[in-house]
Design a protein around this motif. Structure first.
Motif, PDB file in Angstrom:
ATOM      1  N   TYR A   1       7.734   4.126   4.623  1.00 49.53           N
ATOM      2  CA  TYR A   1       7.279   2.989   3.842  1.00 49.53           C
ATOM      3  C   TYR A   1       6.121   3.349   2.927  1.00 49.53           C
ATOM      4  N   THR A   2       6.162   2.806   1.731  1.00 50.55           N
ATOM      5  CA  THR A   2       4.974   2.749   0.892  1.00 50.55           C
ATOM      6  C   THR A   2       4.082   1.641   1.448  1.00 50.55           C
ATOM      7  N   MET A   3       2.791   1.926   1.547  1.00 49.16           N
ATOM      8  CA  MET A   3       1.852   0.945   2.093  1.00 49.16           C
ATOM      9  C   MET A   3       0.875   0.483   1.023  1.00 49.16           C
ATOM     10  N   GLY A   4       0.521  -0.781   1.116  1.00 51.84           N
ATOM     11  CA  GLY A   4      -0.417  -1.316   0.146  1.00 51.84           C
ATOM     12  C   GLY A   4      -1.488  -2.164   0.812  1.00 51.84           C
TER      13      GLY A   4
ATOM     14  N   LYS B   1      -8.347 -18.180  -4.968  1.00 52.17           N
ATOM     15  CA  LYS B   1      -7.857 -17.187  -5.923  1.00 52.17           C
ATOM     16  C   LYS B   1      -6.504 -16.644  -5.484  1.00 52.17           C
ATOM     17  N   GLU B   2      -5.807 -16.029  -6.421  1.00 53.90           N
ATOM     18  CA  GLU B   2      -4.521 -15.434  -6.115  1.00 53.90           C
ATOM     19  C   GLU B   2      -4.709 -14.125  -5.348  1.00 53.90           C
ATOM     20  N   ARG B   3      -3.647 -13.735  -4.647  1.00 52.07           N
ATOM     21  CA  ARG B   3      -3.683 -12.472  -3.941  1.00 52.07           C
ATOM     22  C   ARG B   3      -3.757 -11.332  -4.965  1.00 52.07           C
ATOM     23  N   GLU B   4      -4.678 -10.409  -4.737  1.00 55.79           N
ATOM     24  CA  GLU B   4      -4.993  -9.356  -5.703  1.00 55.79           C
ATOM     25  C   GLU B   4      -4.665  -7.983  -5.125  1.00 55.79           C
ATOM     26  N   PHE B   5      -4.032  -7.157  -5.928  1.00 53.85           N
ATOM     27  CA  PHE B   5      -3.700  -5.795  -5.517  1.00 53.85           C
ATOM     28  C   PHE B   5      -4.959  -4.942  -5.424  1.00 53.85           C
ATOM     29  N   VAL B   6      -5.059  -4.172  -4.344  1.00 53.12           N
ATOM     30  CA  VAL B   6      -6.195  -3.276  -4.148  1.00 53.12           C
ATOM     31  C   VAL B   6      -5.779  -1.816  -4.306  1.00 53.12           C
TER      32      VAL B   6
ATOM     33  N   CYS C   1      -2.762  -5.778   4.665  1.00 59.70           N
ATOM     34  CA  CYS C   1      -1.934  -4.605   4.386  1.00 59.70           C
ATOM     35  C   CYS C   1      -0.480  -5.051   4.317  1.00 59.70           C
ATOM     36  N   ALA C   2       0.297  -4.273   3.605  1.00 56.54           N
ATOM     37  CA  ALA C   2       1.683  -4.622   3.364  1.00 56.54           C
ATOM     38  C   ALA C   2       2.522  -3.353   3.292  1.00 56.54           C
ATOM     39  N   ALA C   3       3.805  -3.512   3.539  1.00 60.09           N
ATOM     40  CA  ALA C   3       4.718  -2.371   3.546  1.00 60.09           C
ATOM     41  C   ALA C   3       5.944  -2.684   2.702  1.00 60.09           C
ATOM     42  N   THR C   4       6.440  -1.667   2.044  1.00 60.34           N
ATOM     43  CA  THR C   4       7.649  -1.806   1.248  1.00 60.34           C
ATOM     44  C   THR C   4       8.449  -0.517   1.292  1.00 60.34           C
ATOM     45  N   LYS C   5       9.758  -0.668   1.134  1.00 61.21           N
ATOM     46  CA  LYS C   5      10.637   0.499   1.059  1.00 61.21           C
ATOM     47  C   LYS C   5      10.699   1.058  -0.361  1.00 61.21           C
ATOM     48  N   ARG C   6      10.155   0.318  -1.328  1.00 63.22           N
ATOM     49  CA  ARG C   6      10.151   0.800  -2.703  1.00 63.22           C
ATOM     50  C   ARG C   6       9.274   2.038  -2.830  1.00 63.22           C
ATOM     51  N   ASN C   7       9.599   2.856  -3.786  1.00 64.67           N
ATOM     52  CA  ASN C   7       8.857   4.098  -4.007  1.00 64.67           C
ATOM     53  C   ASN C   7       7.749   3.902  -5.030  1.00 64.67           C
ATOM     54  N   LEU C   8       6.542   4.310  -4.640  1.00 63.16           N
ATOM     55  CA  LEU C   8       5.421   4.257  -5.569  1.00 63.16           C
ATOM     56  C   LEU C   8       5.650   5.266  -6.695  1.00 63.16           C
TER      57      LEU C   8
ATOM     58  N   LEU D   1       3.779  -0.904  -7.969  1.00 64.23           N
ATOM     59  CA  LEU D   1       3.862  -1.809  -6.819  1.00 64.23           C
ATOM     60  C   LEU D   1       2.582  -2.626  -6.659  1.00 64.23           C
ATOM     61  N   THR D   2       2.161  -3.257  -7.724  1.00 65.33           N
ATOM     62  CA  THR D   2       0.943  -4.047  -7.700  1.00 65.33           C
ATOM     63  C   THR D   2       1.177  -5.535  -7.460  1.00 65.33           C
ATOM     64  N   SER D   3       2.426  -5.939  -7.337  1.00 71.61           N
ATOM     65  CA  SER D   3       2.742  -7.357  -7.142  1.00 71.61           C
ATOM     66  C   SER D   3       3.084  -7.633  -5.692  1.00 71.61           C
ATOM     67  N   TYR D   4       2.567  -8.739  -5.178  1.00 75.03           N
ATOM     68  CA  TYR D   4       2.741  -9.028  -3.755  1.00 75.03           C
ATOM     69  C   TYR D   4       4.217  -9.198  -3.394  1.00 75.03           C
ATOM     70  N   TYR D   5       5.036  -9.686  -4.313  1.00 73.46           N
ATOM     71  CA  TYR D   5       6.438  -9.940  -3.983  1.00 73.46           C
ATOM     72  C   TYR D   5       7.263  -8.652  -3.863  1.00 73.46           C
ATOM     73  N   GLU D   6       6.654  -7.513  -4.174  1.00 75.52           N
ATOM     74  CA  GLU D   6       7.359  -6.231  -4.042  1.00 75.52           C
ATOM     75  C   GLU D   6       7.251  -5.671  -2.619  1.00 75.52           C
ATOM     76  N   TYR D   7       6.524  -6.359  -1.761  1.00 82.12           N
ATOM     77  CA  TYR D   7       6.322  -5.900  -0.390  1.00 82.12           C
ATOM     78  C   TYR D   7       7.071  -6.805   0.580  1.00 82.12           C
ATOM     79  N   GLU D   8       7.733  -6.215   1.541  1.00 82.45           N
ATOM     80  CA  GLU D   8       8.569  -6.971   2.468  1.00 82.45           C
ATOM     81  C   GLU D   8       7.826  -7.417   3.726  1.00 82.45           C
ATOM     82  N   TYR D   9       6.825  -6.648   4.125  1.00 79.04           N
ATOM     83  CA  TYR D   9       6.164  -6.926   5.395  1.00 79.04           C
ATOM     84  C   TYR D   9       4.654  -7.028   5.177  1.00 79.04           C
TER      85      TYR D   9
END
Length: 129
Positions: free
Chosen positions: A32-35, A43-48, A96-103, A110-118
């Motif tokens: 997994y790619t982790m974010g 405020k809206e959820r912000e990518f770190v 923290c969040a996890a996604t199968k997408r490749n950074l 992968l800066t958008s919250y909807y790109e993460y599954e977990y």
């Protein structure tokens, strides 16, 4: 499927440091790619930051400016966010969040919250002035 649990948040004075941890369940953590994201009240959820499955690719949000470092230890199923030179405006719940997408792949940075599954439940970081 992966379950995520954050820890390490707390109250710190401006200029201080904290290290957040995110422990993942499951044997496929290393795939997994982790974010890390954060959300302040109102405020809206912000990518770190995000880190690829191998740790070889990393991307940070614009506001980080060298103050935060993301890392991972696949042997421990854990991703970290080392934060230094903290400011009151860094106060937020950090997720923290996890996604199968490749950074840096077809999905980009992968800066958008909807790109993460977990997602984890979040840990509060409060920076006092």
């Amino acid at each position: 499927q992966v379950q995520l649990v954050e820890s390490g948040g707390g109250l710190v004075q401006a200029g201080g440091s904290l290290r957040l941890s995110c422990a993942a369940s499951g044997r496929t953590f290393s795939s997994y790619t982790m974010g890390w994201f954060r959300q302040a009240p109102g405020k809206e959820r912000e990518f770190v930051a995000a880190i690829s499955w191998s740790g070889g690719r990393i991307y940070y949000g614009d506001f980080v400016k060298g103050r935060f470092t993301i890392s991972r230890d696949n042997a421990k199923n854990t991703v970290y966010l080392q934060m230094s030179s903290l400011k009151p405006e860094d106060t937020a719940v950090y997720y923290c969040a996890a996604t199968k997408r490749n950074l840096y792949g077809s999905s980009g940075f992968l800066t958008s919250y909807y790109e993460y599954e977990y997602w984890g439940q979040g840990t509060q970081v409060t920076v006092s002035s």
